[in-house]
Design an enzyme around this catalytic site. Structure first.
Site, PDB file in Angstrom:
ATOM      1  N   THR A   1       0.878  -1.179   0.000  1.00 53.78           N
ATOM      2  CA  THR A   1       0.000   0.000   0.000  1.00 53.78           C
ATOM      3  C   THR A   1       0.906   1.217   0.000  1.00 53.78           C
ATOM      4  OG1 THR A   1      -1.780  -1.063   1.219  1.00 53.78           O
ATOM      5  CG2 THR A   1      -1.582   1.319   1.480  1.00 53.78           C
TER       6      THR A   1
ATOM      7  N   GLY B   1     -10.171  -2.719   3.699  1.00 53.34           N
ATOM      8  CA  GLY B   1      -9.071  -2.684   4.662  1.00 53.34           C
ATOM      9  C   GLY B   1      -8.931  -1.319   5.294  1.00 53.34           C
TER      10      GLY B   1
END
Lengths: 327, 334
Positions: free
Chosen positions: B193, B223
């Site tokens: 990420t 998430g």
């Protein structure tokens, strides 16, 4: 032998700014509904293996089934005249949580949230895939119409009328005016509980904003925003202007204040004031610390709530106007 | 617009995601070089926006523009788990989350589960500016993209060599563990990420985080990256943070909020970020990395002990400090 804690539950039926007249029959129905929800949760807490998680799920499910609250049945409608709901539950013992974001066609999103927590490796599922998961779990599908009540339809109609009026209005448009739906109430529901074993939990559920953009996600399903639960500190459930709650992480803020030594009463008041200060948002919060002290605060003029502790129910349409009854 | 006095030295920090407990061949010299190239390119793009003239509109700040530009560059790169290069979910699709937050007014914008667009972070900024909401999800985020004139991108254009590599080896790992889709391997650690935090000359702070989610994850899973307070946070009065790592666990302890709280307690950004991650590890476990800026421009970089790589770059005073791990910095002039 373990010393059992005295269980506590607080339930809220949503903070809002009521500007129009509310008939006594509605006030009565709301009070009745919120007390019933709290009692159902409390009964679980008093039972032998009743957990805080089960208690908050039971209480919130009760409000989802009640058309007077903006969750499950009775949810507000989005711009597409569809019910889109968010719900979340969190177990303070292990910090596990489960949530469903932007789901349609289920009667009890908070129960779906629990399934996400218990039956998946994840915390949050959204939209169509969350609904597919619900089906896999045997959760019955309900039609959109089954979730709609008269009030939601009326509010939707009013918002639509406001927008149509605005479109015919040839004067300079105010940017904020696209807020056609958000004239009144939020009414997200929630509960926090402390069980006999000292575990805390929270659950929050909502039908979202009236006439909102489809797919809009507010604070309710987000840990730290719609609520939080941690055995080391306590539990919170919030309600009010979703975007404002999200921007200040209201639940985290309240728990942080308790962590810093404030009582739930102080933390409830100060966290709501903080939200008003920083982002101009109004709302309410219910708070518990891990010894059973409570805090209920609302900066709007309406937040139905019920708190049960030591078999005494404190309830009302606003924390400043509490009534009491003995169970 | 009149220039105000320079109050702060502008600082930009970006990360390209953290990888934990992986065999060395997953991040060999070639992969490292791609990532370092990408992170430096993003650093330059972000910093240019950071020190540019004040934005034309009131809604933006240089800090917001900087984090959006930096993260967009990483989304365009193909070697990171965001935008083009995103992981594939269990259905073989690209579904992305991104959020941005303006520390000046605490406004934020985000998209959850968006598909078929090149730059989710840019769409996140549009949500912040053009709607009265913070988050839009799934098909509706895509509808909004269309309204905003964002071009539709064929999914295959978002699937890079990285996407395919990670997908295949995740399937391998699942097979070895005897698991079937949708499932995540026992230790899911190819996170990648991306994110950025910035402080501009006026003292404005901002964060941006963008992700393609977990490899082979159950479709519809959301998430931490989509949640302000978890995947990041920004507040001019405190600091700005962006996180990467085990999404569920980051969410359960709201890591970004915890890092900000630590700053308020008086910890340095380094301590604050490290302690927030340690808190997560102590309470639950698993892995995370994070970048943190305080309102004075002090920088904190931290990652769990088992972190193999967390590509990062810090730009300040026309110099870039960068590397494959905070413990191995290199330096170059802008």
């Amino acid at each position: 032998m373990d010393k059992f804690k005295s269980p506590v539950i607080i339930v809220h039926g949503g903070a809002s700014k009521r500007v129009r007249y509310v008939p006594p029959a509605t006030k009565s129905a709301v009070c009745k509904g919120i007390r019933a929800a709290a009692k159902r949760g409390y009964d679980i807490l008093k039972s032998n293996d009743g957990t805080a998680v089960s208690a908050v799920i039971e209480a919130v499910s009760s409000l989802e089934d009640n058309k007077h609250f903006n969750a499950g049945f009775g949810s507000k409608l989005n711009k597409d005249r569809k019910v889109q709901m968010d719900a979340v539950v969190m177990d303070g013992e292990n910090l596990k949580c489960g949530g469903a974001i932007s789901v349609s066609n289920v009667a009890n999103p908070v129960q779906l949230a629990r399934l996400v927590m218990d039956k998946t490796e994840h915390c949050l599922l959204c939209s169509k895939k969350a609904e597919e998961f619900a089906k896999e779990m045997g959760v019955p599908t309900v039609s959109n119409d089954q979730l709609i009540c008269e009030r939601s339809v009326t509010l939707y109609g009013e918002a639509l009328a406001r927008q149509n009026q605005d479109m015919m209005d040839t004067t300079e448009k105010n940017e904020e005016k696209d807020d056609y739906g958000d004239q009144e109430s939020h009414d997200t529901v929630g509960a926090v509980a402390l069980d006999r074993h000292g575990n805390v939990a929270f659950a929050t559920s909502t039908g979202g904003l009236n006439y909102s953009m489809p797919g809009r996600v507010g604070d309710s399903a987000l840990p730290g925003c719609g609520g939080y639960a941690d055995n080391c500190v306590g539990a919170a459930s919030t309600t009010g202007k979703g975007e404002a709650i999200l921007r200040v992480n209201l639940a985290t803020k309240a728990l942080t204040l308790m962590e810093a030594g404030q009582s739930p009463e102080e933390a409830a008041c100060n966290s709501i004031k903080y939200m008003l200060d920083r982002v101009g948002g109004y709302g309410g919060i219910i708070l518990l610390d891990n010894t059973g002290n409570t805090g209920v605060y609302c900066s709007d003029n309406w937040m139905s709530f019920a708190e049960i502790k030591d078999d005494i129910v404190r309830y009302g349409l606003h924390p400043d106007e509490s009534k009491y009854e003995q169970l | 617009m009149a220039q105000t006095n320079t109050l702060r030295k502008p600082v930009l920090v970006i990360h390209g995601g953290a990888l934990h407990n992986l065999p060395e061949m997953y991040f060999g010299p070639e992969v490292q070089e791609w990532k370092l190239d990408g992170i430096r390119r993003a650093a330059r793009a972000g910093y240019a926006a950071l020190v540019a003239d004040d934005p034309q509109n009131d809604a933006d700040t240089n800090a917001v523009m900087a984090v959006v530009e930096a993260v967009s560059a990483l989304e365009d790169d193909g070697n990171f788990n965001a935008g083009c290069g995103s992981n594939l979910n269990a259905d073989g699709h690209v579904r992305m989350d991104a959020t941005v937050m303006n520390g000046k007014n605490l406004k934020c914008g985000g998209v959850i589960g968006v598909s078929n667009i090149q730059n989710p972070i840019r769409l996140a900024r549009q949500v912040m500016h053009k709607t009265r909401h913070c988050l839009l999800t799934s098909k509706f985020a895509n509808d909004f993209a269309e309204e905003m004139g964002v071009p539709f991108v064929e999914e295959e254009k978002l699937i890079s060599g990285r996407s395919k590599r990670v997908h295949h080896r995740t399937l391998d790992r699942l097979r070895k563990e005897g698991k079937e889709l949708p499932s995540i391997p026992k230790i899911m650690n190819e996170h990648d990420t991306v994110g950025a935090v910035a402080l501009d000359r006026h003292g404005n702070l901002a964060y941006a985080t963008s992700t393609g989610g977990l490899s082979c994850v159950k479709a519809g899973r959301v998430g931490d990256s989509a949640l302000p307070g978890c995947g990041g946070y920004a507040d001019n009065e405190v600091g700005a943070c962006s996180t990467t790592g085990s999404g569920e666990v980051i969410m359960r302890v709201t890591v970004a909020a915890r890092a900000m709280f630590n700053l308020e307690l008086g910890q340095t950004p380094e301590e604050a970020m490290k302690n927030a991650i340690q808190y997560m590890v102590d309470r639950i476990g698993e892995f995370a990395g994070g970048i943190l800026l305080d309102k004075h421009g002090e920088v904190g970089l931290a990652a769990s002990p088992e972190t193999n790589i967390m590509t990062f770059a810090v730009v300040k005073d026309d110099k870039i400090k960068f590397g494959i791990h905070p413990n191995e910095p290199q330096y170059e002039d802008l």
